[in-house]
Design a protein around this motif. Structure first.
Motif, PDB file in Angstrom:
ATOM      1  N   HIS A  28      67.691  27.645  25.322  1.00  0.00           N
ATOM      2  CA  HIS A  28      67.235  27.550  23.934  1.00  0.00           C
ATOM      3  C   HIS A  28      67.590  26.183  23.374  1.00  0.00           C
ATOM      4  CE1 HIS A  28      67.226  32.109  22.836  1.00  0.00           C
ATOM      5  NE2 HIS A  28      66.239  31.765  23.624  1.00  0.00           N
ATOM      6  N   SER A  29      66.640  25.608  22.684  1.00  0.00           N
ATOM      7  CA  SER A  29      66.949  24.405  21.917  1.00  0.00           C
ATOM      8  C   SER A  29      67.410  24.852  20.531  1.00  0.00           C
ATOM      9  CB  SER A  29      65.705  23.516  21.808  1.00  0.00           C
ATOM     10  OG  SER A  29      64.711  24.164  21.047  1.00  0.00           O
ATOM     11  N   ASP A  32      64.607  26.624  18.784  1.00  0.00           N
ATOM     12  CA  ASP A  32      64.391  28.007  19.209  1.00  0.00           C
ATOM     13  C   ASP A  32      65.288  28.976  18.457  1.00  0.00           C
ATOM     14  OD1 ASP A  32      62.490  27.235  21.058  1.00  0.00           O
ATOM     15  OD2 ASP A  32      63.945  27.084  22.704  1.00  0.00           O
ATOM     16  N   SER A  33      66.454  28.514  18.078  1.00  0.00           N
ATOM     17  CA  SER A  33      67.386  29.377  17.360  1.00  0.00           C
ATOM     18  C   SER A  33      66.916  29.677  15.941  1.00  0.00           C
ATOM     19  CB  SER A  33      68.770  28.727  17.299  1.00  0.00           C
ATOM     20  OG  SER A  33      69.292  28.592  18.589  1.00  0.00           O
ATOM     21  N   LYS A  35      63.822  30.474  15.014  1.00  0.00           N
ATOM     22  CA  LYS A  35      62.578  31.244  14.962  1.00  0.00           C
ATOM     23  C   LYS A  35      62.719  32.505  14.116  1.00  0.00           C
ATOM     24  CE  LYS A  35      60.472  29.469  19.077  1.00  0.00           C
ATOM     25  NZ  LYS A  35      60.006  29.684  20.405  1.00  0.00           N
TER      26      LYS A  35
END
Length: 129
Positions: A28-29, A32-33, A35
């Motif tokens: 995860h970048s 991404d966290s 979302k």
């Protein structure tokens, strides 16, 4: 100066650890966290920054040692649960085994942690003023 820098690194170490765990374990970048619960995570980061400001500027020379340790570790752990809900909940509490519910529970637990740190800080400031 060096002691202050070491304390600053200790303060931010839970966030860095969970970020690296999220990056290498889940690929995860940081984007991404964000979302799920995006607005709540942004508010949590701002609240963490304000809380950090108050922790740094409050005069706590007569605080108990347990209060210092609590104010060093808990805010970082709580904001880690807010921002990196799934990986942090897996590391800290093992809630990600509950799949989708675990991420939500970790996020809510992080908010309770930040609010409780605010309460503890307020109690310590009022007790020593």
């Amino acid at each position: 100066m060096l002691f202050s820098f070491a304390i600053f690194l200790l303060y931010l170490s839970p966030i860095a650890f969970v970020f690296l765990y999220s990056k290498y374990e889940y690929q995860h970048s940081l984007a991404d966290s964000f979302k799920r619960w995006r607005n709540s995570k942004i508010i949590g980061i701002v609240y963490f920054a304000v809380l950090t400001f108050f922790i740094v500027t409050t005069e706590g020379r007569s605080w108990r040692l347990s209060t210092y340790w609590y104010l060093l570790w808990e805010p970082g752990l709580s904001v880690s649960l807010i921002v990196f809900s799934k990986p942090a909940s897996e590391i800290i509490e093992g809630f990600s085994s509950l799949d989708h519910f675990g991420e939500d529970f970790g996020h809510i637990l992080g908010w309770f942690g930040l609010l409780y740190v605010s309460y503890i800080l307020g109690v310590e400031v009022l007790r020593h003023s």
